[in-house]
Design an enzyme around this catalytic site. Sequence first.
Site, PDB file in Angstrom:
ATOM      1  N   ASP A  88     -37.036  69.100  44.401  1.00 25.34           N
ATOM      2  CA  ASP A  88     -38.140  68.204  44.060  1.00 25.34           C
ATOM      3  C   ASP A  88     -37.756  66.725  44.097  1.00 25.34           C
ATOM      4  OD1 ASP A  88     -40.221  70.085  43.655  1.00 25.34           O
ATOM      5  OD2 ASP A  88     -39.302  70.673  41.758  1.00 25.34           O
ATOM      6  N   ASP A 149     -44.066  74.445  47.548  1.00 27.59           N
ATOM      7  CA  ASP A 149     -44.078  73.102  46.965  1.00 27.59           C
ATOM      8  C   ASP A 149     -43.213  72.124  47.755  1.00 27.59           C
ATOM      9  OD1 ASP A 149     -44.195  75.384  45.215  1.00 27.59           O
ATOM     10  OD2 ASP A 149     -44.258  74.071  43.468  1.00 27.59           O
TER      11      ASP A 149
END
Length: 374
Positions: A88, A149
């Site tokens: 991330d 994601d």
Amino acid sequence: MWKFAIEDAVEKTTNNIDHFGDLFPHVSMNGKKYELNDNDDWTDGFWSGMLWLCYEYSNDPIFKEKAQKTVESFQNRLNKNIVLDHHDIGFLYSLSSKAQWMIEKNEAARELTLQAADKLLSRWREKGQYLQAWGQKNDEKEGGRIIIDCLLNLPILYWASEQTGDPKYRDVAEAQAEKSRRYLVRGDDSSYHTFFFNQETGEPIGGSTHQGYTNGSTWTRGQAWGIYGFALSYHYTKNPLYLTTAKRVAKYFIEHLPEDYVSYWDFNAQVEESTPRDSSATAIAACGLLEIISHLNKDDSDRKYFEEAVIKMMKSLVDNYSTINEKDAEGLLKHGSYHVRGNLAIDDYMIWGDYYYLEALMRFEKNHKGYWYE
């Protein structure tokens, strides 16, 4: 309509600067107050992004000064490698230091963002040819996992290639996008949340979920990541497969929305009165739809369909899910869901929901494109 919602968001963000101090909001838990952290979670870049958006809308230096301080915190986080063993990195640094570079052309911010891109690049697993989502290399449980994601983390790699002229970043981003297209998107245009590969050979093992209803279900936030992520990969590569894939997953999302155009947490979850929504998924999808539309010709047969859908989605978020009539609220969007199966924040504020809601509003009102590309 959009302007009023933005100005409400700017006012609430102003108030939150005092409430949050040097901490970062994550989600609320069974209440109206955000849980705060010391910049050690995957969500902390969204607060930075909101501050930069508010600054660009208002030109109020209070937002600029606070956003700059968050970038200093992200420099410290990278220097000390604080909770960065995950994919991330793009969420963290695209919306903080890269945003600062885009707005101010600050060389230190550019350098920090390139360092962050290198950190993400370190998660490339040569044997399997993928970016590992979580955990250390060779981790027995997580070593072979990719997740949808990650598509929103790839823009920092594409950008790094543009900035440096070095193709290694782009090559990895394209390889990850292609692997995601082939293995995370199903034949009916729904998506897996995660997929596993053999760490030694790269052989596909199978799809699964971490936060969805079942391994074979379609987690709505994951589907939304797919909409926006493939559209962003199309922006950088102009590979028509990515625009086609973005349109496919977008149509699936729209066609499975309930009457009020705001998604439940999983498209396959049994719908009852108590079934949680995920307003954050709809906000992400709205940004993705607006990105798709920006790449479509006026006579594209899908353009009107997407335009009508995204207006209905955003109008419903503003009218039915926002805190626009709640002056003292900390969050912008109610009824978000973080991790329903884990019983974590299943009807609360999500800082990423607030960010994407504001980004979508800024796209409508100011033709702003967020901080995913220059």
